[in-house]
Design a protein around this motif. Structure first.
Motif, PDB file in Angstrom:
ATOM      1  N   PHE A 138      -6.840   0.438  -7.283  1.00  0.00           N
ATOM      2  CA  PHE A 138      -6.291   0.755  -5.958  1.00  0.00           C
ATOM      3  C   PHE A 138      -7.136   0.155  -4.835  1.00  0.00           C
ATOM      4  CE2 PHE A 138      -8.872   4.134  -3.970  1.00  0.00           C
ATOM      5  CZ  PHE A 138      -9.713   4.502  -5.017  1.00  0.00           C
ATOM      6  N   GLN A 150      -5.854  -2.563  -1.843  1.00  0.00           N
ATOM      7  CA  GLN A 150      -6.088  -2.354  -0.403  1.00  0.00           C
ATOM      8  C   GLN A 150      -6.840  -3.550   0.189  1.00  0.00           C
ATOM      9  OE1 GLN A 150      -4.850  -0.289   1.537  1.00  0.00           O
ATOM     10  NE2 GLN A 150      -6.193   0.402   3.160  1.00  0.00           N
ATOM     11  N   TYR A 159      -3.564   5.185  -1.021  1.00  0.00           N
ATOM     12  CA  TYR A 159      -4.949   4.696  -1.061  1.00  0.00           C
ATOM     13  C   TYR A 159      -5.910   5.825  -0.685  1.00  0.00           C
ATOM     14  CZ  TYR A 159      -9.241   2.340   0.290  1.00  0.00           C
ATOM     15  OH  TYR A 159     -10.568   1.988   0.416  1.00  0.00           O
ATOM     16  N   GLY A 193      -6.852   8.076  -3.504  1.00  0.00           N
ATOM     17  CA  GLY A 193      -7.818   7.499  -4.448  1.00  0.00           C
ATOM     18  C   GLY A 193      -9.236   7.664  -3.926  1.00  0.00           C
ATOM     19  N   GLY A 196       1.913   4.269  -5.641  1.00  0.00           N
ATOM     20  CA  GLY A 196       0.907   5.313  -5.870  1.00  0.00           C
ATOM     21  C   GLY A 196       0.891   5.744  -7.327  1.00  0.00           C
ATOM     22  N   LEU A 239      -0.659   2.925  -9.480  1.00  0.00           N
ATOM     23  CA  LEU A 239      -2.099   2.665  -9.366  1.00  0.00           C
ATOM     24  C   LEU A 239      -2.957   3.900  -9.624  1.00  0.00           C
ATOM     25  CD1 LEU A 239      -2.192   0.414  -6.181  1.00  0.00           C
ATOM     26  CD2 LEU A 239      -2.677  -0.294  -8.518  1.00  0.00           C
ATOM     27  N   LEU A 240      -2.424   5.074  -9.324  1.00  0.00           N
ATOM     28  CA  LEU A 240      -3.264   6.277  -9.375  1.00  0.00           C
ATOM     29  C   LEU A 240      -2.673   7.378 -10.251  1.00  0.00           C
ATOM     30  CD1 LEU A 240      -3.924   6.215  -5.539  1.00  0.00           C
ATOM     31  CD2 LEU A 240      -5.727   6.010  -7.258  1.00  0.00           C
TER      32      LEU A 240
END
Ligand SMILES: C[S@@+](CC[C@H](N)C(=O)[O-])C[C@H]1O[C@@H](n2cnc3c(N)ncnc32)[C@H](O)[C@@H]1O
Length: 284
Positions: free
Chosen positions: A58, A62, A121, A124, A148, A151-152
């Motif tokens: 993540f 970004q 982000y 995270g 989201g 990635l998480l």
């Protein structure tokens, strides 16, 4: 990071010329109002990037988005002082302000519900900083929720779902309240998107005051801009031109059942004409 005199801001930002009418400028179609469509498009591109390269975490995503959007050095603000920073340094400042905003509220065991979390982000970063807490994020942009999760979502302490401030009931928050005892409500830069937050605060947020432990907002707080400084006046004009709300702090303070316990102006301005301020409240 080095200090940037306000006089030199036009060399690093297009906004002074736009605000003073020296450059023609109109809002991109779709960005008026809440801008959900525009955010969804941006998150869709990042989703494509993440799917193309599953090795990206993540923070990598970004960083790629930041470097795509801006070139170093970039103007930033903190406590009404302007600086020039590298793109990565700016992200570090924003991450620091994010983690610090919850430091006085979280002691472990809380569930933080982030309303308007984009692609998450912020969740995270917070999950790394607060390993004993759980996080729920919601956003109306479907690509944000999908990214989201991608990635998480493998972290068992972070969950995502659809959320819209304009709904009469906030199902995402209700589900979190049904599962957890100690819920802290959080927003970063999402209430800003609404032209007014008065009804959201007075008519919807108030329904949950008996059950939520605290609220923490990192938002653009119009009422804090000083009317007697050039920087303050430019900031007010920026919010007016973009139709961002001017009533967050007033609405929270006017609502019975909300006790605003601290307010800190300009904790970080990724755009120095649109800085984030911190508001913390507790149910009265
Ligand atoms: C500036 S971004 C902030 C995202 C994230 N909190 C962050 O700090 O990176 C604004 C977010 O507000 C969301 N948003 C816009 N209108 C909203 C609404 N009515 N309800 C909830 N979120 C909204 C957008 O989809 C977008 O993700």
């Amino acid at each position: 990071m080095r200090e940037l005199p306000l006089d030199d801001l036009p060399a690093h930002s297009p906004w002074p010329a736009r605000l003073l009418g020296r450059e023609d400028w109109t809002e991109r179609p779709g960005l008026g109002g809440t801008g959900v469509d525009v955010y969804d498009e941006v998150y869709g591109k990042l989703l494509g990037l993440a799917r193309e390269d599953p090795g990206l975490d993540f923070r990598d995503v970004q960083r790629a988005a930041n470097h795509h959007a801006e070139e170093s050095p970039v103007p930033v603000s903190r406590a009404e002082q302007l600086y020039l920073a590298d793109v990565d340094e700016k992200q570090e400042l924003q991450d620091e302000a994010l983690v610090a905003s919850l430091a006085g509220t979280l002691s472990g065991g809380e569930t933080v519900v982030s309303l308007g979390c984009g692609w998450g982000y912020e969740l995270g970063v917070l999950a790394d900083a607060y390993p004993d807490c759980e996080f729920v994020g919601g956003d109306p942009a479907a690509n944000g929720v999908a990214l989201g999760r991608e990635l998480l979502g493998d972290r068992d302490r972070i969950r995502f779902g659809h959320f819209d401030f304009r709904d009469d009931r906030w199902d995402l928050l209700e589900d979190a309240l049904a599962e957890a005892d100690d819920v802290v409500l959080f927003t970063q830069g999402s209430l800003t998107a609404l032209p007014s937050v008065r009804d959201v605060v007075a008519e919807t947020l108030t329904d949950y005051l008996d059950d939520v432990r605290a609220g923490v907002h990192l938002e653009h707080v119009y009422e804090l801009h000083p009317e007697d400084t050039l920087l303050g006046q430019l900031r007010m004009e920026y919010a007016n031109l973009r139709n961002y709300n001017d009533d967050l702090l007033t609405s929270l303070r006017a609502t019975g059942g909300i006790d605003v316990t601290s307010v800190t102006y300009d904790v970080v301005g990724g755009n120095p004409l649109h800085p984030l301020s911190e508001i913390v409240w507790e149910p009265a």
